[in-house]
Scaffold this active site. Sequence first.
Site, PDB file in Angstrom:
ATOM      1  CE  LYS A 273       4.010   1.620  -7.403  1.00 25.44           C
ATOM      2  NZ  LYS A 273       4.870   1.136  -6.617  1.00 25.44           N
TER       3      LYS A 273
ATOM      4  CG  HIS B  93       1.782   0.920   2.118  1.00 25.61           C
ATOM      5  ND1 HIS B  93       3.135   1.298   1.443  1.00 25.61           N
ATOM      6  CD2 HIS B  93       0.924   1.188   1.352  1.00 25.61           C
ATOM      7  CE1 HIS B  93       2.981   1.631   0.393  1.00 25.61           C
ATOM      8  NE2 HIS B  93       1.578   1.645   0.231  1.00 25.61           N
TER       9      HIS B  93
ATOM     10  CB  SER C 273       1.216   3.970  -2.146  1.00 26.74           C
ATOM     11  OG  SER C 273       0.994   2.423  -2.595  1.00 26.74           O
TER      12      SER C 273
ATOM     13  CD1 TRP D  37       3.269  -4.493  -1.509  1.00 28.99           C
ATOM     14  CD2 TRP D  37       4.104  -6.517  -1.526  1.00 28.99           C
ATOM     15  NE1 TRP D  37       2.897  -5.182  -2.857  1.00 28.99           N
ATOM     16  CE2 TRP D  37       3.332  -6.438  -2.802  1.00 28.99           C
ATOM     17  CE3 TRP D  37       4.651  -7.738  -1.124  1.00 28.99           C
ATOM     18  CZ2 TRP D  37       3.076  -7.519  -3.435  1.00 28.99           C
ATOM     19  CZ3 TRP D  37       4.321  -8.802  -2.071  1.00 28.99           C
ATOM     20  CH2 TRP D  37       3.654  -8.702  -3.012  1.00 28.99           C
TER      21      TRP D  37
END
Length: 420
Positions: free
Chosen positions: A259, A396, A255, A346
């Site tokens: 990044k 997720h 998540s 998402w």
Amino acid sequence: MKRVLFVAAAAGLLATGRADSVLPDVSQLPSNPDPPDPLTMSNGQRVTSREQWFQQRRPELKELFQHYMYGWFPPPIQVQGLVTYTDARFFEAQATLKLVTLKLGAAGAPETHLLMVIPNHRAGPAPVFLGMNFNGNHTLVADTHVPLATSWVPGGAPDAADHHALEASRGTQIHVWELQQTIQRGYAVATFYCGDVEPDTTNAVGGARETIRQAGASDDWGTIAAWAWGLQRAVDYLLTDSDIDGKHIALAGHSRLGKAAMLAGAFDDRVALTIPLQAGCGGTAPSRGTVGESVERINTVFPHWFCGEFKKFNTQPDRLPFDQNSLIALCAPRAVLLGAAVEDTWANPAGAFDMLKSADKVYRFLGADGLAAQSMPETNKLVDSNLGFFIRPGKHSMTKQDWQFFLDFADKQWGKPRTE
């Protein structure tokens, strides 16, 4: 017995100085509905040689990503590693647990507490997975020798009070990292709490962005860049540790921490494999995407993650002079594995796969293997080419199954670790 290591600051890993010329304001950038071509310079010139990619286009992309999205990194800094605890009988003597405190050569700088688990039955230095965790090293193990996180923790963190970790949180995320599975496959793990480098909140106190270099300009670093910088300081240390194979360092993150892993891996040639899991917008999904989180949404909900310049693209991401295909391309020819989940729309799995496909041209241009698939694979099928991808059932999260894909991919890229 405590052991101190002094690690020289690594040079040349990040573009740390601002561009020589003033980069244009968003209003002066052309609108482009499609992700810009990684092999086309900002002036429209095509990249025609390997030298031009590494000497011109790649540095240009690094400048663009720092100025318009993540913010400018400070230079590397001296790292002092202090081994505070070892246990050679961890996991029933399958591994050695090592705790290392990383001290940075700047007054008041935060300390990073590195938890390392290293397989005992190996024929040489171990390849390693490095990554940040969300709530503290103590949540990943039951061993009480691992101290509770002392840095600020999120208010919604399990078993935390007044942004402080509680003993009840120990071992609550053992199944997120599945350390023993990784050890049994011959790989070491090194992890630290992201909040040790920079708390995940607006107006953070005591983190790298306050003590290493305070953000003042609109293109100064945000939290994602601070975390990426912190990962690279951990790499500085790992390269001095005789238990670790410095040529086989993988960065993994989930998540928002995915990044940061993607950014750190793209900017650091010492990283052999980058695995951003479900990294979504601002990581591996296109900023121009119409599925899942948008640039405007992520900048509104998490205003501290990116630099101020990125907010100017909230309603016009089509003016960005790059997209995440170019961030992946910065890793070329090194390996990258993207992971997704079916229900995690998402994070835009299809968009992330498109970014991988677009980065493939840079790998091929450099004479390296790229992506051996033209469409998203079936669920639970690993595309294990140099640019890899998988999508599993579920939501997720980071799971034991994700780690199985990570390990299988590393085995394919590097060969299985040698054991005694």
